[in-house]
Design an enzyme around this catalytic site. Sequence first.
Site, short mmCIF file in Angstrom:
data_model
loop_
_atom_site.label_atom_id
_atom_site.label_comp_id
_atom_site.label_asym_id
_atom_site.label_seq_id
_atom_site.Cartn_x
_atom_site.Cartn_y
_atom_site.Cartn_z
N LYS A 107 0.83 -1.18 0.27
CA LYS A 107 0.01 -0.02 -0.09
C LYS A 107 0.81 1.01 0.19
CE LYS A 107 -4.15 -2.06 1.64
NZ LYS A 107 -3.85 -3.16 1.90
N ASP A 108 2.21 1.05 0.38
CA ASP A 108 3.04 2.42 0.18
C ASP A 108 3.06 2.94 -1.16
OD1 ASP A 108 4.05 2.54 2.81
OD2 ASP A 108 5.64 1.19 2.46
#
Length: 441
Positions: A107-108
């Site tokens: 999700k970064d």
Amino acid sequence: MRLYSTNGKSPEVSFEEAVFKGLPSDNGLFMPKEIKPLPNHFFEHIEELSFQEIAFEVTQSIIGDDIPSDDLQKIINEVLSFDAPVVNVHDNIHTLELFHGPTLAFKDFGARFMSRIMGYFLQEKAQKINILVATSGDTGSAVAQGFLGVPNINVTILYPKGKVSEIQEMQLTTNGQNIKALEIEGTFDDCQRMVKSAFLDEELSKKLGLSSANSINISRLIPQSFYYFYAYAQLKKQGKPVVFCVPSGNFGNLCGGLIAQKMGLPVHKFIAATNANDIVPTYLKEGKYEPKPSVQTISNAMDVGAPSNFARMQNLYEESLEAIREDIIGKSFTDEQTKEAIKRVFNQYGYILDPHGAVGYLAVEEYLKENPSEDVNTVFLETAHPCKFGDVVEPIIGQKIDIPQRLQEIVDREKQSTLMDANFESLKSYLLNENAEATDA
Ligand SMILES: *Cc1c(COP(=O)(O)O)cnc(C)c1O
């Protein structure tokens, strides 16, 4: 770039509008009107390009001239400050490690890209916004890290007291700068309800310029296509067709892959791998889409009973079940199978899977058994570092997992959070107060 709504009942918008609105008013999802194939020479030389160069070409092709080349290059370089290596696990089974970013999960990519894109548009207009997020753990930390230090944006994160892991709490509360954490005396649902009320409150919207960092934002989807191209580039010299296997919950990660394929990336098959929340595999098998309440599993980031990107998947295939089945195979696995895979892969090959990646590994293994004559390379996406799920993984493999330096550092920092009861009025007065200070200063 123009975007339309999958529900077709709200007007087309620009990239900037789609990013700040998040959702179209007809409750559909924004999709790019045009996804063009990249030129042949891009694929002919892709193995000579860096991750950043690949991502730049992909983004520019999707968004057109909405952001000038120099600015876009800067954004991409900032977002992709870490690698996404393809690692061989054994034989023709590879993993694409997506956990080398600051919060150790894929999700970064989405959070960092969205934050820089928003920051860019705000700077153009000399405007400020406030982002509100309710989190049960991982999304909040990726968003906090993604927006850290981005000018003109303040982020307030609501998390349920005592209901996130110690590492997650550290990730949420030690950032400082433009990131504030509120520790809510309630559940995740309370946090979500408070955030929703804030978005509906006229006074707050008017005074604060509230925006969400929703996972279905189009600017989180685009960067999730980058690493499919990059993985292909890393394996290209072996000359085999590539099968991508995506451990899925809301299916945003898989949609990133489908967009890459639409842009011409040669993909032999996609495997959509889930835990017991098997809504999409069941749909692919039986042709019936039946969302239901989620059940809890050890791969909890995939505990989703109504996948929010399903409409995008269908839209990409013009609602044709047959066409979807051509490209995507669905598979689901139990917690018992997942644990067994973590143990076996560690004992036989020395690779430590996290519970989400383990679901992907199982799906690849089954696919290869079902298709013994295919000479392919398979790649399952490792969506999180196993140390984030140490309580599950460590007892199975019988040893401690080293915590990477970048996470270790935050454990030593001081927690900064504001305790608050689960009450919208408390949130409202806090936000108005914080903002008054910010403008007076
Ligand atoms: C969010 C998440 C997933 C699921 O990704 P979707 O895009 O929602 O399908 C899988 N693994 C991890 C570790 C995640 O955080």
